[in-house]
Design an enzyme around this catalytic site. Structure first.
Site, PDB file in Angstrom:
ATOM      1  N   TYR A 121     150.994  33.401  12.866  1.00 14.27           N
ATOM      2  CA  TYR A 121     152.013  34.244  12.200  1.00 14.27           C
ATOM      3  C   TYR A 121     152.851  33.424  11.224  1.00 14.27           C
ATOM      4  O   TYR A 121     153.022  33.800  10.067  1.00 14.27           O
ATOM      5  CB  TYR A 121     152.872  34.982  13.232  1.00 14.27           C
ATOM      6  CG  TYR A 121     152.176  36.233  13.704  1.00 14.27           C
ATOM      7  CD1 TYR A 121     150.984  36.148  14.418  1.00 14.27           C
ATOM      8  CD2 TYR A 121     152.651  37.498  13.403  1.00 14.27           C
ATOM      9  CE1 TYR A 121     150.298  37.279  14.816  1.00 14.27           C
ATOM     10  CE2 TYR A 121     151.975  38.637  13.803  1.00 14.27           C
ATOM     11  CZ  TYR A 121     150.801  38.523  14.515  1.00 14.27           C
ATOM     12  OH  TYR A 121     150.119  39.642  14.893  1.00 14.27           O
ATOM     13  N   HIS A 181     148.166  44.950   9.186  1.00 16.95           N
ATOM     14  CA  HIS A 181     149.483  45.600   9.312  1.00 16.95           C
ATOM     15  C   HIS A 181     150.195  45.722   7.953  1.00 16.95           C
ATOM     16  O   HIS A 181     151.415  45.564   7.868  1.00 16.95           O
ATOM     17  CB  HIS A 181     150.380  44.847  10.306  1.00 16.95           C
ATOM     18  CG  HIS A 181     149.841  44.843  11.705  1.00 16.95           C
ATOM     19  ND1 HIS A 181     150.020  45.898  12.568  1.00 16.95           N
ATOM     20  CD2 HIS A 181     149.114  43.924  12.378  1.00 16.95           C
ATOM     21  CE1 HIS A 181     149.426  45.619  13.724  1.00 16.95           C
ATOM     22  NE2 HIS A 181     148.867  44.445  13.631  1.00 16.95           N
ATOM     23  N   ASN A 240     152.075  45.870  20.038  1.00 15.10           N
ATOM     24  CA  ASN A 240     151.403  47.066  19.524  1.00 15.10           C
ATOM     25  C   ASN A 240     151.826  48.263  20.369  1.00 15.10           C
ATOM     26  O   ASN A 240     152.553  48.127  21.354  1.00 15.10           O
ATOM     27  CB  ASN A 240     149.883  46.892  19.635  1.00 15.10           C
ATOM     28  CG  ASN A 240     149.301  46.081  18.488  1.00 15.10           C
ATOM     29  OD1 ASN A 240     149.807  46.093  17.375  1.00 15.10           O
ATOM     30  ND2 ASN A 240     148.225  45.372  18.772  1.00 15.10           N
TER      31      ASN A 240
END
Ligand code: NDP
Length: 499
Positions: A342, A59, A132
């Site tokens: 993350y 990303h 997404n």
């Protein structure tokens, strides 16, 4: 905007020391050499050399905007989250949209899933929905994530992106096929963020004040409708304007044409999960609408462009672990892994205090015993007590925000991703082919797959072993799909079907 000389601020170093001359470096004589004492020059070059933080491994190419989220329907019986406590509640939010595999300068319109990351600054802290534009994903065990991502990135030898790598992997990882079909359908090249839906993709949970849990899937349905580029148009746009989707969103907001999405949820009573025909925590599957219909929740509007890309978009750190009381996780294995990975990635990219960067700061008060670390800028707790428990009035726990207990069963083991059930692997892809796509959508899907699975795109001397392995899967999804792809690839259809 131009300012007169009297109102322009004086240029300084990062320490606030006025700079007398920014055109000519300090030298011994007009021909040099340079003097080391030219600290303004040294700071300027040294800062420039350190301007980049590592780009995201996935990303990397993205764009974003600020907005508001407003509740339109009462779902407070399912969740105690204050945001959802009454119709009309609203909170500021930030959205970032991205491709997955390309580098930070790559084309927006590439055939790739789109990241659809949302940060809601609620009164109870940040809630991040990091999804997404697809309701599912390629894997259902996080152990496979880095392998899958490598197939979308560059060949380690040539630094090229031949497609044999992805088809080799997918032909050996049939749980990916559902998402591969969405990727190669028209929705694999959305024109811009404005014209695509977003999905939380994972199963999450709501829990209420009575301690009741409901499994939930989040959908963000575009009020602009769906608009995709054809394969040919995408190829053209990549050359004409690699930033086409960034520009589309920016220009719309600048013109006051604020895009909106309706947030909807699918709700599954906790006990249904034990008996439902699909594993509701499998990231390669949807919950069919007939079984679990969509319910409106609220409206998200993007209405303010960023003022500084690096500060607001590049430093934005979304993480599925950001939840507020009343919203929780599920046993989805990939979600469980993302809760860890993350924050881990952000700590690597920006250091341990990344939550103090303004775009990541909650609007709710922060009261933590965490201290120190690289670039701590929030006062670091001042002289307050830095351990807990303490008798000096430090922040205290709030047992009322504890999630209700969740029953977990089973022996610790490594359970196969392939239970050997054809319906598990091909049932939902078949529904996509038969039910969700129209005739034109089916034709485009076949053409896009054939284009990618043929040379020169495959980029390998003999693509046939990979093509044939993949064709077996396409036939199992649907004989019509398999037959049409085999024909497009010029392979013997009857032989494939007989195998
Ligand atoms: P429905 O007929 O009720 O819904 C079909 C869904 O597919 C709609 O949400 C539609 O979006 C969406 N869709 C249409 N074309 C595409 C595409 N090329 N790529 C991705 N999504 C597309 O069917 P079911 O709920 O019974 O599901 C049937 C199949 O539809 C599933 O197996 C899955 O492949 C796909 N799907 C299902 C979703 C779900 O949450 N149930 C979500 C998305 C896809 P729109 O609303 O814009 O028409």
């Amino acid at each position: 905007m131009e300012k007169s000389d009297t109102t322009r601020p004086t240029m300084t170093t990062e320490s606030g020391n006025a700079i007398p001359n920014n055109q000519n470096s300090l030298t011994a004589g007009p021909r040099g050499p340079m003097l080391m004492q030219d600290y303004a020059l040294i700071e300027k070059m040294a800062h420039f050399n350190r301007e980049r933080v590592p780009e995201r491994v996935v990303h990397a190419k993205g764009y974003g905007a600020h907005g508001t989220f407003t509740i339109t329907q009462d779902i407070s019986k399912f969740t105690r989250a204050k945001l959802f406590s009454k119709v009309g509640n609203s909170c500021p939010m930030f959205a970032r949209f991205s491709t997955v595999g390309g580098e930070s300068g790559s084309a927006d319109i590439a055939r790739d899933p789109r990241g659809f990351s949302l940060k809601f600054y609620t009164e109870e802290g940040n809630w991040d929905l990091v999804g997404n534009n697809t309701p599912i994903f390629f894997i259902r065990d996080p152990l496979k994530f880095s392998d899958f991502i490598r197939t979308q990135k560059r060949d380690p030898g040539t630094h090229l992106k031949p497609h044999w790598r992805r088809w080799d992997y997918w032909s050996l990882s049939p749980e990916a096929i559902h998402q591969v079909m969405i990727l190669y359908s028209d929705r694999g090249t959305p024109y811009s963020a404005r014209f695509m839906h977003g999905y939380g993709s994972h199963t999450f949970s709501f829990w209420n004040n009575a301690g009741e849990r409901t499994w939930v899937k989040f959908h963000l349905i575009s009020q602009q409708g769906i608009k995709n580029a054809s394969d040919a148009e995408a190829t053209r746009l990549m050359g004409e304007n690699p930033d086409s989707s960034t520009k589309d969103l920016h220009d719309a907001i600048a013109a006051g044409d604020f895009p909106k999405w309706t947030m909807k949820v699918q709700l599954m009573p906790e006990r249904d999960a034990e008996t439902y025909k699909w594993n509701p925590f499998d990231l390669t599957k949807v919950w069919p609408h007939d079984d679990y219909p969509l319910h409106d929740v609220g409206v998200m509007e993007l209405n303010r462009n960023v003022e500084n890309y690096f500060a607001e978009v590049e430093q934005a750190a979304f993480e599925p672990s950001n939840v507020v009381p009343g919203i929780g996780f599920s046993p989805d294995k990939v979600l469980q892994n993302r809760i860890l990975s993350y924050g881990d990635a952000h700590r690597y990219r920006m250091g341990v205090n990344y939550q103090q960067v303004p775009i990541n700061q909650p609007k709710a008060p922060v009261a933590t015993y965490n201290r120190d670390g690289l670039l701590r800028v929030d006062g670091n707790g001042g002289g307050g007590v830095d351990y807990e428990p303490n008798s000096f009035n430090g922040p205290k726990e709030d047992p009322s925000v504890a999630e209700p207990p969740i029953r977990i069963d089973g022996n610790a083991d490594r359970y196969t991703t392939y239970p050997g059930d054809d319906n598990d692997l091909y049932g939902q892809p078949r529904a996509l082919w038969e039910k969700a796509l129209d005739d034109q959508g089916r034709t485009n899907l076949v053409e896009n797959i054939v284009g990618s699975m043929s040379n020169p795109t495959m980029g390998i001397a003999d693509p046939r072993p990979i093509q044939e392995r993949m064709l077996k899967h396409w036939h199992k999804v649907h004989p019509d799909l398999g037959g049409r792809i085999a024909k497009g690839l010029g392979l013997d259809q009857r032989r494939q079907a007989a195998e």
